[in-house]
Design a protein around this motif. Structure first.
Motif, PDB file in Angstrom:
ATOM      1  N   MET A 145     -12.138  28.666  53.614  1.00  0.00           N
ATOM      2  CA  MET A 145     -11.212  29.004  54.676  1.00  0.00           C
ATOM      3  C   MET A 145     -11.836  30.075  55.560  1.00  0.00           C
ATOM      4  N   ASN A 146     -11.699  29.915  56.844  1.00  0.00           N
ATOM      5  CA  ASN A 146     -12.255  30.878  57.777  1.00  0.00           C
ATOM      6  C   ASN A 146     -11.129  31.615  58.470  1.00  0.00           C
ATOM      7  N   ALA A 147     -10.896  32.840  58.075  1.00  0.00           N
ATOM      8  CA  ALA A 147      -9.849  33.642  58.678  1.00  0.00           C
ATOM      9  C   ALA A 147     -10.411  34.392  59.858  1.00  0.00           C
ATOM     10  N   ILE A 148      -9.595  34.591  60.853  1.00  0.00           N
ATOM     11  CA  ILE A 148      -9.981  35.408  61.979  1.00  0.00           C
ATOM     12  C   ILE A 148      -9.430  36.791  61.705  1.00  0.00           C
ATOM     13  N   VAL A 149     -10.316  37.724  61.485  1.00  0.00           N
ATOM     14  CA  VAL A 149      -9.893  39.056  61.074  1.00  0.00           C
ATOM     15  C   VAL A 149     -10.027  40.014  62.240  1.00  0.00           C
ATOM     16  N   ASN A 150      -9.019  40.821  62.425  1.00  0.00           N
ATOM     17  CA  ASN A 150      -8.943  41.787  63.501  1.00  0.00           C
ATOM     18  C   ASN A 150      -9.549  43.106  63.031  1.00  0.00           C
ATOM     19  N   VAL A 151     -10.707  43.471  63.562  1.00  0.00           N
ATOM     20  CA  VAL A 151     -11.355  44.716  63.153  1.00  0.00           C
ATOM     21  C   VAL A 151     -11.028  45.846  64.120  1.00  0.00           C
ATOM     22  N   THR A 152     -10.921  45.557  65.384  1.00  0.00           N
ATOM     23  CA  THR A 152     -10.736  46.619  66.369  1.00  0.00           C
ATOM     24  C   THR A 152      -9.278  46.946  66.651  1.00  0.00           C
ATOM     25  N   GLY A 153      -8.372  46.122  66.183  1.00  0.00           N
ATOM     26  CA  GLY A 153      -6.966  46.389  66.447  1.00  0.00           C
ATOM     27  C   GLY A 153      -6.503  45.840  67.782  1.00  0.00           C
ATOM     28  N   THR A 154      -7.339  45.068  68.475  1.00  0.00           N
ATOM     29  CA  THR A 154      -6.977  44.585  69.796  1.00  0.00           C
ATOM     30  C   THR A 154      -6.394  43.179  69.785  1.00  0.00           C
ATOM     31  N   ALA A 155      -6.647  42.382  68.777  1.00  0.00           N
ATOM     32  CA  ALA A 155      -6.146  41.014  68.712  1.00  0.00           C
ATOM     33  C   ALA A 155      -5.302  40.858  67.450  1.00  0.00           C
ATOM     34  N   PRO A 156      -4.305  39.975  67.515  1.00  0.00           N
ATOM     35  CA  PRO A 156      -3.477  39.795  66.325  1.00  0.00           C
ATOM     36  C   PRO A 156      -4.255  39.108  65.208  1.00  0.00           C
ATOM     37  N   ILE A 157      -3.856  39.383  63.991  1.00  0.00           N
ATOM     38  CA  ILE A 157      -4.416  38.699  62.835  1.00  0.00           C
ATOM     39  C   ILE A 157      -3.843  37.293  62.853  1.00  0.00           C
ATOM     40  N   THR A 158      -4.698  36.299  62.654  1.00  0.00           N
ATOM     41  CA  THR A 158      -4.227  34.925  62.712  1.00  0.00           C
ATOM     42  C   THR A 158      -4.674  34.125  61.502  1.00  0.00           C
ATOM     43  N   MET A 159      -4.024  32.990  61.347  1.00  0.00           N
ATOM     44  CA  MET A 159      -4.368  32.012  60.325  1.00  0.00           C
ATOM     45  C   MET A 159      -4.533  30.692  61.061  1.00  0.00           C
ATOM     46  N   THR A 160      -5.589  29.973  60.789  1.00  0.00           N
ATOM     47  CA  THR A 160      -5.811  28.719  61.507  1.00  0.00           C
ATOM     48  C   THR A 160      -4.927  27.613  60.950  1.00  0.00           C
ATOM     49  N   SER A 161      -4.692  26.619  61.787  1.00  0.00           N
ATOM     50  CA  SER A 161      -3.933  25.457  61.338  1.00  0.00           C
ATOM     51  C   SER A 161      -4.685  24.747  60.212  1.00  0.00           C
ATOM     52  N   LEU A 162      -5.995  24.807  60.223  1.00  0.00           N
ATOM     53  CA  LEU A 162      -6.793  24.219  59.139  1.00  0.00           C
ATOM     54  C   LEU A 162      -6.509  24.906  57.812  1.00  0.00           C
ATOM     55  N   GLU A 163      -6.380  26.220  57.842  1.00  0.00           N
ATOM     56  CA  GLU A 163      -6.082  26.965  56.619  1.00  0.00           C
ATOM     57  C   GLU A 163      -4.705  26.597  56.077  1.00  0.00           C
ATOM     58  N   ILE A 164      -3.734  26.471  56.974  1.00  0.00           N
ATOM     59  CA  ILE A 164      -2.383  26.124  56.521  1.00  0.00           C
ATOM     60  C   ILE A 164      -2.386  24.725  55.910  1.00  0.00           C
ATOM     61  N   VAL A 165      -3.116  23.792  56.512  1.00  0.00           N
ATOM     62  CA  VAL A 165      -3.215  22.440  55.951  1.00  0.00           C
ATOM     63  C   VAL A 165      -3.823  22.503  54.544  1.00  0.00           C
ATOM     64  N   ASP A 166      -4.840  23.339  54.354  1.00  0.00           N
ATOM     65  CA  ASP A 166      -5.426  23.506  53.016  1.00  0.00           C
ATOM     66  C   ASP A 166      -4.381  23.991  52.014  1.00  0.00           C
TER      67      ASP A 166
END
Length: 158
Positions: free
Chosen positions: A1-22
């Motif tokens: 699973m590839n999560a998009i992680v927010n390091v700088t605090g500028t973008a929201p933390i998200t979960m991909t539709s692919l991850e949810i399907v998994d």
């Protein structure tokens, strides 16, 4: 699973539709195995339709993205913030809700650990939080030291 992680605090933390399907397929397989039923796999392209149904065309479009599949082709997906990921999980089961919630919360906690302040105010808040944590730990250590018995008898050596 590839999560998009927010390091700088500028973008929201998200979960991909692919991850949810998994997660959905993992749960479906476990339920099928436990009940002796046939496992029916959820395909990502079917899930994309559900995203539009649950969130609506306008809101779903806000989170659309592109990924490269195993054959290096561009495919549609969604990068869903916690609220939207939870809404989709709620449309499946309580167990899936819990897994998605726990995963998103863990991502948030990880971001807190790796947060890089971008402003003076953020840096000062971080410094204050760290100072409080150090003070709390120092008090705990001091209390434990008070509870330890002395290493040598009070009267000296025998």
């Amino acid at each position: 699973m590839n999560a998009i992680v927010n390091v700088t605090g500028t973008a929201p933390i998200t979960m991909t539709s692919l991850e949810i399907v998994d997660y959905v397929n993992e749960e479906r397989k476990a339920v099928a195995d436990a009940g002796g039923k046939k496992y029916v796999e959820l395909h990502h392209y079917d899930f994309l339709k559900k995203v539009v149904t649950v969130l609506g065309d306008k809101d779903a479009g806000k989170f659309s993205a592109i990924y490269l599949d195993s054959m290096n082709r561009e495919k549609s997906c969604y990068n869903l913030p916690k609220r939207e990921a939870m809404l989709l999980a709620m449309s499946y089961s309580y167990a899936l809700q819990a897994k998605v919630y726990d995963y998103m919360t863990a991502l948030e906690e990880e971001v807190k650990k790796t947060f890089i302040p971008q402003t003076l105010a953020e840096a000062l808040r971080l410094a204050a939080d760290q100072a409080e944590a150090v003070e709390k730990l120092a008090l705990e250590v001091a209390k434990k030291d008070e509870q330890k018995p002395p290493l040598l008898p009070q009267g000296g050596f025998c």
